[in-house]
Design a protein around this motif. Structure first.
Motif, PDB file in Angstrom:
ATOM      1  N   ASP A   1       1.141  -4.964   6.426  1.00  0.00           N
ATOM      2  CA  ASP A   1       0.715  -4.341   7.838  1.00  0.00           C
ATOM      3  C   ASP A   1      -0.654  -4.913   8.140  1.00  0.00           C
ATOM      4  OD1 ASP A   1       2.576  -2.470   7.930  1.00  0.00           O
ATOM      5  OD2 ASP A   1       1.588  -0.673   7.404  1.00  0.00           O
TER       6      ASP A   1
ATOM      7  N   ASP B   1       6.492  -7.028   8.479  1.00  0.00           N
ATOM      8  CA  ASP B   1       7.123  -6.099   7.874  1.00  0.00           C
ATOM      9  C   ASP B   1       7.899  -5.226   8.748  1.00  0.00           C
ATOM     10  OD1 ASP B   1       4.762  -5.000   8.735  1.00  0.00           O
ATOM     11  OD2 ASP B   1       4.373  -3.834   6.727  1.00  0.00           O
ATOM     12  N   HIS B   2       7.089  -4.979   9.947  1.00  0.00           N
ATOM     13  CA  HIS B   2       7.929  -3.870  11.074  1.00  0.00           C
ATOM     14  C   HIS B   2       8.342  -4.705  12.279  1.00  0.00           C
ATOM     15  CE1 HIS B   2       6.496  -0.816   8.538  1.00  0.00           C
ATOM     16  NE2 HIS B   2       5.410  -0.943   8.620  1.00  0.00           N
TER      17      HIS B   2
ATOM     18  N   ASP C   1       6.036   4.598   4.862  1.00  0.00           N
ATOM     19  CA  ASP C   1       6.784   3.744   5.508  1.00  0.00           C
ATOM     20  C   ASP C   1       7.042   2.143   4.576  1.00  0.00           C
ATOM     21  OD1 ASP C   1       4.251   3.258   6.313  1.00  0.00           O
ATOM     22  OD2 ASP C   1       4.875   1.855   8.004  1.00  0.00           O
ATOM     23  N   HIS C   2       6.101   2.439   3.346  1.00  0.00           N
ATOM     24  CA  HIS C   2       6.093   1.299   2.473  1.00  0.00           C
ATOM     25  C   HIS C   2       6.674   1.860   1.108  1.00  0.00           C
ATOM     26  CE1 HIS C   2       4.004  -1.460   5.076  1.00  0.00           C
ATOM     27  NE2 HIS C   2       3.875  -0.074   5.695  1.00  0.00           N
TER      28      HIS C   2
ATOM     29  N   HIS D   1       0.895  -1.101  -0.075  1.00  0.00           N
ATOM     30  CA  HIS D   1       0.101  -0.096   0.204  1.00  0.00           C
ATOM     31  C   HIS D   1       0.901   1.204  -0.075  1.00  0.00           C
ATOM     32  CE1 HIS D   1       1.029  -0.513   4.139  1.00  0.00           C
ATOM     33  NE2 HIS D   1       0.675   0.762   4.477  1.00  0.00           N
TER      34      HIS D   1
HETATM   35 ZN    ZN Z   1       3.403   0.338   7.689  1.00  0.00          ZN
END
Ligand code: ZN
Length: 299
Positions: free
Chosen positions: A210, A254-255, A111-112, A107
């Motif tokens: 996310d 991802d995080h 941060d992506h 998306h």
């Molecule tokens: Zn994110």
């Protein structure tokens, strides 16, 4: 790491911090803070973990991280420590930006998509000059009409240059990017949020983006306050985690600031995560805290 006939690598692009309340939505701090301790500003430590899938014939980068177009003030607000730049992020795997064939962006939040573009000679251009960028059309359209609550997460400079350069593939719904690598629409975090599902020689894996940002977010109701549709996120997590557990998929978060990949085990209401050994990573977690030398100068 070998995965069927694919080669997989995690690239840790940055570490940063976000408000713990926003990261865990309606979950009380007394519960989440045991697993994700917060700093004096109530922020929890996160990372941007990009996934590189080398199928042997194509190289696919999943996500691009925060990128390097941030002011000092913004860096301070997000506790942002960049570990690489879009120009150097592939150094640790011995590749150059021009080697990437496809970039998948789950998306368009900063941060992506932040690393999707780079400033070159005073102009913002795609960071990966030969890549096609795969984005959901619904997500693309929404980024331009997002309302006051959603708008702050979108920076047009992260993605408009991709279209201007003719490097954008807008897809509608599930789509096979190359044989064995699909994007699958989940919704939840944003209406058209997509995850990446991949398969090779009987091995299966998913990059949750996310929908499940960290291992602490495994229980389906532990949904981010940022999500546009938290009830959908909750259902999607139950569905995908049941399959991932039953079929022993590799799952990627991802995080997650710790080891971001491994296996999940679901038993009733219990959700466990067994990370792969640290040696499966091309970096060490102590380097990835962003305090030592830059990852780009390692190995
Ligand atoms: Zn994110």
């Amino acid at each position: 790491m070998q995965f069927g006939s694919f080669d997989l690598s995690i690239i840790r692009e940055c570490v940063f911090k976000l408000d713990g309340g926003a990261m865990f939505g309606v979950v009380p701090k007394t519960l989440w803070s045991k697993q994700s301790p917060s700093d004096d500003q109530n922020r929890v430590v996160l990372a941007c973990n990009l996934l590189l899938i080398d199928t042997g014939s194509k190289k696919i980068l999943v996500e691009t991280g925060m990128g390097d177009r941030w002011s000092e003030k913004e860096k301070e607000r997000f506790g942002l420590k960049s570990l690489v730049t879009p120009g150097t992020m592939l150094d640790q795997v011995g590749l150059k930006p021009a080697d990437i064939d496809f970039v998948i962006i789950s998306h368009l939040h900063f941060d992506h998509a932040g690393g999707a573009t780079i400033m070159r000679d005073g102009k913002i251009v795609p960071s990966f000059p030969n890549a096609k960028y795969v984005v959901q059309k619904g997500e693309w359209d929404f980024a331009f009409v997002a309302n006051a609550r959603a708008r702050a997460s979108y920076r047009p400079d992260d993605f408009v240059p991709l279209q201007e350069a003719g490097q954008l593939i807008l897809v509608e719904g599930d789509y096979e990017v190359v044989p064995g690598v699909w994007v699958k629409v989940t919704g939840g975090h944003t209406s058209h949020h997509q995850v990446v599902y991949f398969e090779s020689n009987g091995e299966k894996g998913v990059y949750f983006a996310d929908i499940i940002p960290t291992k602490t977010h495994l229980p389906p109701p532990w949904v981010m306050g940022y999500d546009h549709h938290p009830l959908i996120s909750c259902d999607i997590k139950s569905e995908w985690l049941a399959r991932a557990s039953a079929e022993k998929w590799l799952v990627v978060f991802d995080h997650e600031a710790g080891i971001p990949w491994g296996k999940v085990l679901v038993e009733g209401n219990k959700y466990d995560f067994a990370p792969l050994p640290e040696s499966s990573l091309d970096f060490t977690l102590s380097q990835a805290k962003g305090q030592g030398k830059a990852l780009s100068s390692v190995g």
